[in-house]
Design a protein around this motif. Structure first.
Motif, PDB file in Angstrom:
ATOM      1  N   GLU A   1       0.985  -0.950  -0.131  1.00  0.00           N
ATOM      2  CA  GLU A   1      -0.235   0.020   0.156  1.00  0.00           C
ATOM      3  C   GLU A   1       0.843   1.303   0.092  1.00  0.00           C
ATOM      4  O   GLU A   1       1.981   1.489   0.783  1.00  0.00           O
ATOM      5  N   LEU A   2       0.571   2.198  -0.989  1.00  0.00           N
ATOM      6  CA  LEU A   2       1.089   3.625  -0.816  1.00  0.00           C
ATOM      7  C   LEU A   2       0.766   4.312   0.421  1.00  0.00           C
ATOM      8  O   LEU A   2      -0.413   4.252   0.992  1.00  0.00           O
TER       9      LEU A   2
ATOM     10  N   LEU B   1       0.341  -0.835  -5.162  1.00  0.00           N
ATOM     11  CA  LEU B   1       1.086  -1.353  -6.223  1.00  0.00           C
ATOM     12  C   LEU B   1       1.679  -2.501  -5.944  1.00  0.00           C
ATOM     13  O   LEU B   1       2.104  -2.902  -4.908  1.00  0.00           O
TER      14      LEU B   1
ATOM     15  N   THR C   1       5.089  -4.765  -5.321  1.00  0.00           N
ATOM     16  CA  THR C   1       6.033  -4.217  -4.499  1.00  0.00           C
ATOM     17  C   THR C   1       7.204  -3.717  -5.478  1.00  0.00           C
ATOM     18  O   THR C   1       7.858  -2.644  -4.851  1.00  0.00           O
TER      19      THR C   1
ATOM     20  N   HIS D   1       5.892  -0.352  -6.355  1.00  0.00           N
ATOM     21  CA  HIS D   1       5.682   0.513  -5.171  1.00  0.00           C
ATOM     22  C   HIS D   1       7.103   1.077  -4.858  1.00  0.00           C
ATOM     23  O   HIS D   1       7.240   2.347  -4.523  1.00  0.00           O
TER      24      HIS D   1
END
Ligand SMILES: [Zn+2]
Length: 250
Positions: A56-57, A69, A71, A74
Motif C-alpha cells: 500500500e502507498l 502497487l 512491490t 511500489h
C-alpha cells in the motif's frame, strides 16, 4: 587551440527527452527476473490488500488509503516520489491498482448514466472508452500503473501540473516509469492522459503475456459487465490495450 569535439553521446539541450531515452536511462542491473502473474490476475481478479505481491502507498504520497502497487513498482514509485520532492515537485498518487470489480462498477455506472441512454451499445461503449477502460482490459488491473496529480487534462497545461509532467518526462524513466497515453495523433485508443504512468519493467512483460495469450486463443473472454458483447467489435485489445506510446513496443 580549438575546443575538443563533443563526446558522441552528448545530448543537445534542445532535444526533449523521449520515452526511448527514458527507457535507456533505466538501470536494469538490479531488476529481478519478472514473474508474470496468471492471466486471471492480469484481467483484474486480484485482491491487493490480501496479496503479499502488493504494497500500500503511504499517506504522504497519495490522496487516500487503499492505493496498492506491486512491490517492485511500489518501491520504484517511492524512490521517484522522493527524488521529485527534492526538486520541489510533488507526485501525488490518485489511483493505482483497480481490481475488476472496481472497474466494472465505474463502467456500469457510466453505461447507465442518463446522457448515455439514447446511444446504441457500440456508441455508448466508445464514449466510455475515451477515458475509462473496459473491465478486464485496464492497465490498472496489473498493479504497475499509477495516476498522478490530477485526472483533468487542462491541469497539466500550466502551474503545478505542468511542473509535474515536465519533471516526469525528464526523470521518470530513470525509475522505470513511462508515459503510456501520449499526445500522438497516430495512436489509437484513449485520449491523452498526462497523469497515467506505468512501471515498464513489469508492465512490458505483462502486456506481452496478454498479447501472446490472445494470439494463442487462451485469453479468457471479457464478461461480467454491461455491454461486454461489444468488446470484439471495438477491437479493445488491438486499439485500446495496445493503443499506447509507440516507443513501448507491442
Ligand atoms: Zn490511469
Amino acid at each position: 587551440m580549438g575546443d575538443p569535439p563533443p563526446p558522441a553521446d552528448t545530448i543537445h539541450v534542445d532535444e526533449r527527452p523521449t520515452a526511448v531515452d527514458a527507457i535507456e536511462r533505466f538501470d536494469t542491473s538490479d531488476v529481478q527476473p519478472v514473474i508474470v502473474p496468471p492471466l486471471t490476475e492480469l484481467l483484474g481478479h486480484v485482491t491487493p490488500a490480501k496479496d503479499s505481491a502488493f504494497a500500500e502507498l503511504p499517506a504522504r504520497v497519495s490522496t487516500r488509503k487503499g492505493l496498492f502497487l506491486r512491490t517492485e513498482a511500489h518501491e520504484a514509485f517511492m524512490q521517484m516520489h522522493d527524488a521529485a520532492e527534492k526538486d520541489g515537485v510533488i507526485l501525488t498518487a490518485l489511483s493505482a491498482t483497480r481490481p475488476f470489480s472496481h472497474q466494472a462498477s465505474i463502467w456500469n455506472r457510466k453505461w447507465k448514466r442518463p446522457q448515455a441512454m439514447g446511444m446504441a451499445p457500440l456508441e455508448r461503449a466508445r464514449d466510455i472508452l475515451k477515458y475509462s477502460s473496459m473491465p478486464g482490459t485496464s492497465r490498472h488491473h496489473w498493479g504497475t500503473d499509477v495516476d498522478i496529480h490530477s485526472l483533468e487534462p487542462s491541469d497539466f497545461d500550466a502551474g503545478e501540473g505542468a511542473k509535474v509532467v515536465a519533471w516526469l518526462r525528464s526523470h521518470a524513466g530513470r525509475f522505470g516509469f513511462v508515459e503510456v497515453y501520449t499526445e500522438d495523433d497516430a495512436r489509437p485508443g484513449y485520449q491523452p492522459e498526462a497523469w497515467h504512468w506505468s512501471y515498464l519493467p513489469l508492465s512490458g512483460p505483462f502486456l506481452s503475456a496478454i498479447n501472446d495469450a490472445n494470439e494463442k486463443g487462451t485469453l479468457p473472454p471479457l464478461e461480467g459487465f454491461e455491454g461486454a458483447f461489444v468488446a470484439d467489435s471495438l477491437y479493445v485489445l488491438r486499439d485500446y490495450v495496445n493503443g499506447i506510446n509507440a516507443t513501448l513496443g507491442k
